[in-house]
Scaffold this active site. Structure first.
Site, short mmCIF file in Angstrom:
data_model
loop_
_atom_site.label_atom_id
_atom_site.label_comp_id
_atom_site.label_asym_id
_atom_site.label_seq_id
_atom_site.Cartn_x
_atom_site.Cartn_y
_atom_site.Cartn_z
N THR A 174 0.92 -1.16 -0.04
CA THR A 174 0.17 -0.02 0.02
C THR A 174 0.87 1.02 -0.05
OG1 THR A 174 0.09 0.07 2.47
CG2 THR A 174 -1.47 -1.05 1.67
N ARG A 207 6.25 0.91 2.76
CA ARG A 207 6.88 2.12 3.36
C ARG A 207 7.19 1.63 4.99
NH1 ARG A 207 8.35 3.75 -1.00
NH2 ARG A 207 8.18 5.66 -1.92
N GLU A 236 13.99 6.03 7.71
CA GLU A 236 15.14 5.98 6.74
C GLU A 236 15.82 7.57 6.52
OE1 GLU A 236 14.01 4.05 2.64
OE2 GLU A 236 12.95 2.84 3.66
N HIS A 253 15.96 -0.82 0.95
CA HIS A 253 14.75 0.14 0.02
C HIS A 253 15.41 0.10 -1.55
CE1 HIS A 253 11.64 3.71 -0.39
NE2 HIS A 253 11.91 3.06 -1.25
N1 LIG Z 1 10.42 -0.73 -1.98
C1 LIG Z 1 10.29 0.05 -2.99
O1 LIG Z 1 11.52 0.13 -3.78
C2 LIG Z 1 9.03 0.47 -3.47
C3 LIG Z 1 8.02 0.62 -2.82
N2 LIG Z 1 6.70 1.04 -3.29
C4 LIG Z 1 5.77 1.38 -2.25
O2 LIG Z 1 4.75 0.52 -2.59
C5 LIG Z 1 3.60 1.01 -2.69
C6 LIG Z 1 2.76 0.15 -3.81
O3 LIG Z 1 3.05 0.69 -4.90
P1 LIG Z 1 2.22 0.28 -6.23
O4 LIG Z 1 1.53 -0.95 -6.39
O5 LIG Z 1 3.11 0.55 -7.41
O6 LIG Z 1 1.16 1.44 -6.02
P2 LIG Z 1 -0.35 1.48 -6.36
O7 LIG Z 1 -0.86 2.74 -6.32
O8 LIG Z 1 -0.54 0.89 -8.03
O9 LIG Z 1 -1.09 0.31 -5.72
C7 LIG Z 1 -1.32 0.56 -4.18
C8 LIG Z 1 -2.74 -0.05 -3.85
O10 LIG Z 1 -2.89 0.11 -2.54
C9 LIG Z 1 -4.37 0.28 -2.25
N3 LIG Z 1 -4.54 0.49 -1.09
C10 LIG Z 1 -4.73 2.06 -0.61
N4 LIG Z 1 -4.94 2.19 0.86
C11 LIG Z 1 -5.04 0.65 1.24
C12 LIG Z 1 -5.27 0.30 2.38
N5 LIG Z 1 -5.69 0.87 3.55
N6 LIG Z 1 -5.50 -1.23 2.68
C13 LIG Z 1 -5.31 -1.94 1.41
N7 LIG Z 1 -4.99 -1.32 0.14
C14 LIG Z 1 -4.68 -0.05 0.07
C15 LIG Z 1 -4.67 1.06 -3.13
O11 LIG Z 1 -5.91 1.08 -3.64
C16 LIG Z 1 -3.86 0.74 -4.60
O12 LIG Z 1 -4.65 -0.30 -5.35
C17 LIG Z 1 3.81 2.51 -3.18
O13 LIG Z 1 3.07 3.54 -2.76
C18 LIG Z 1 5.16 2.78 -2.69
O14 LIG Z 1 4.91 3.55 -1.32
C19 LIG Z 1 6.52 1.06 -4.65
C20 LIG Z 1 7.58 1.07 -5.54
C21 LIG Z 1 9.18 0.76 -5.06
O1 LIG Z 2 9.05 4.32 -6.14
C1 LIG Z 2 8.88 4.21 -5.05
O2 LIG Z 2 8.06 4.62 -4.25
C2 LIG Z 2 9.87 3.62 -4.31
O3 LIG Z 2 9.91 3.36 -3.33
C3 LIG Z 2 11.42 3.79 -5.11
O4 LIG Z 2 12.01 2.73 -4.97
C4 LIG Z 2 11.93 4.78 -4.42
O5 LIG Z 2 13.12 5.20 -5.24
P1 LIG Z 2 14.01 6.59 -4.97
O6 LIG Z 2 13.03 7.77 -5.04
O7 LIG Z 2 14.44 6.38 -3.76
O8 LIG Z 2 14.94 6.46 -6.05
#
Ligand SMILES: NC(=O)C1=CN([C@@H]2O[C@H](COP(=O)(O)OP(=O)(O)OC[C@H]3O[C@@H](n4cnc5c(N)ncnc54)[C@H](O)[C@@H]3O)[C@@H](O)[C@H]2O)C=CC1
Ligand SMILES: O=C(O)C(=O)[C@H](O)COP(=O)(O)O
Length: 378
Positions: A174, A207, A236, A253
């Site tokens: 989420t 997060r 972080e 991360h």
């Molecule tokens: N560790 C990393 O490198 C990365 C971390 N992220 C994190 O992962 C999250 C998700 O990424 P995506 O799937 O691309 O985003 P997205 O926006 O496509 O999907 C997030 C989903 O979470 C749902 N959601 C919102 N509140 C919720 C709740 N209380 N309970 C259950 N579901 C809920 C939304 O409706 C949505 O379908 C991002 O917001 C970001 O914070 C994203 C990409 C990389």
């Molecule tokens: O897309 C997100 O949300 C992520 O958590 C990314 O992996 C974060 O990447 P940076 O912005 O730290 O390069």
């Protein structure tokens, strides 16, 4: 036009060449004065963005080359009429690769089969839906939870949270939402921990603050959680050493840091900026992507399926390397630790998406599993 851009958006200098004056800096080295006389900002999640940076600035366009936007005060940006773009979906495949690598690694090293194990996916958007597909392909039972999607689509496949509390794995996908009906801040807390299946595995790639660090530590200590896979950390780059010590897999991360994902994000924000200023230039990620490094992988014939697939994945993405790099932090003095965490992210080696391998030679009987782990490129 003057553009301020984060140095660690790959190929950013080349991509914005000729568009005006550019200032390229690492996000954490930027100070509010850097924002004063700029027209456009191309940033990342490592730097917050709000009134402190932008009051008195002439900036018209801001962006983040990430999916998460919790570091940006979007209400403030909107109230000031400042455009804001993010890179939705850019790294979903990369995070799904990470989850796949983590689950296979855990199953192999802990010596259990994934067939029939259950996983609750909280947040079934770009990442969650892809992670779910991989897990289904590995023979796991998947339960999806996504109240916002349930409200908008009405689809039965989105289940209430209590239906996933008995799952063997719980994986968070989420956004970080600090208040309101969909609040996710400290979603995993002591109360949540008391309701999950004893011995469950927690995966957090969303997060850090979606899970309360102390609650995760206590759940690991009490055995409520048997293991945790932690990519994202509260506060972080200052991370919890006790959690790092207890986590089975701990990474800085980087779940979304495959090179394809980073270049996709760069393309999305640069093109959004060009569109905003009605500049005809568009960048194409194909011009920046290096050729695939691994042509062929042969899946071994002996050992458990999980270990064979884990070894195969390691040819492209070795999650254990990311884990051992981060653990070096434990031998450092406390003041040096945040910089080290940051440097692991800044200097992350080129990692490819699993789908970049051209040929996977797989024993017939596990072909569907190989296809789930190495899906075709999207
Ligand atoms: N560790 C990393 O490198 C990365 C971390 N992220 C994190 O992962 C999250 C998700 O990424 P995506 O799937 O691309 O985003 P997205 O926006 O496509 O999907 C997030 C989903 O979470 C749902 N959601 C919102 N509140 C919720 C709740 N209380 N309970 C259950 N579901 C809920 C939304 O409706 C949505 O379908 C991002 O917001 C970001 O914070 C994203 C990409 C990389
Ligand atoms: O897309 C997100 O949300 C992520 O958590 C990314 O992996 C974060 O990447 P940076 O912005 O730290 O390069």
């Amino acid at each position: 036009m003057k553009i301020l851009a984060d140095k660690h958006i790959p190929f950013i200098e080349k991509a914005i060449e000729g568009l005006g004056e550019t200032v390229i800096k690492h996000g954490s080295d930027m100070s509010p004065s850097d924002f004063k006389d700029i027209d456009a900002y191309l940033g990342r999640s490592v730097r917050k963005l709000g009134a402190e940076e932008l009051t008195g600035s002439r900036v018209q366009f801001t962006s983040t080359a990430s999916v998460g936007t919790d570091h940006a005060d979007t209400d403030y940006l909107e109230s000031q009429g400042i455009a804001f773009a993010s890179a939705a979906g850019c790294n979903a495949v990369s995070v799904a690769d990470y989850v796949t690598a983590a689950i296979l690694n855990l199953a192999c090293r802990r010596g259990f089969s994934l067939k029939g194990k259950s996983i609750g996916i909280i947040g079934a958007g770009n990442v969650g839906s892809r992670a779910a597909k991989r897990c289904e392909g590995l023979g796991m039972d998947v339960v999806l939870n996504d109240p916002p999607l349930k409200r908008t689509t009405g689809e039965e496949k989105y289940r209430p949270i209590h239906e996933m509390l008995g799952c063997d794995f719980i994986s968070f996908h989420t956004p970080l939402i600090r208040s309101g009906i969909d609040k996710t801040l400290h979603y995993f807390n002591a109360d949540f921990a008391s309701k999950i299946r004893p011995g469950a595995v927690l995966i957090n790639t969303s997060r850090g603050a979606v899970a309360d660090t102390q609650a995760v530590i206590k759940a690991l200590d009490s055995g409520r959680l048997s293991d945790a896979v932690i990519d994202v950390w509260e506060g972080e780059p200052k991370i919890s050493a006790p959690l790092l010590e207890k986590a089975f897999i701990a990474t800085p991360h980087i779940a979304g840091h495959a090179i394809e994902a980073k270049i996709r994000a760069m393309r999305m924000v640069v093109n959004a900026m060009c569109e905003h200023f009605q500049i005809p230039k568009r960048v194409d990620e194909k011009d920046f992507l290096p050729p695939p490094e691994v042509e062929k992988i042969e899946i071994g014939k002996s050992g458990s399926v999980e270990c064979r697939l884990n070894e195969a994945v390691k040819n492209i993405y070795n999650i254990e390397k990311d884990d051992s790099s981060l653990r070096k932090i434990l031998s450092m003095q406390h003041p040096q630790r945040p910089d080290f965490f940051d440097s692991l992210r800044k200097n992350y080696p080129v990692r490819r998406e699993l789908s970049t391998v051209k040929q996977v030679v797989c024993p017939k009987e596990i072909e569907p599993l190989c296809k789930a782990v190495f899906p075709p490129a999207e």
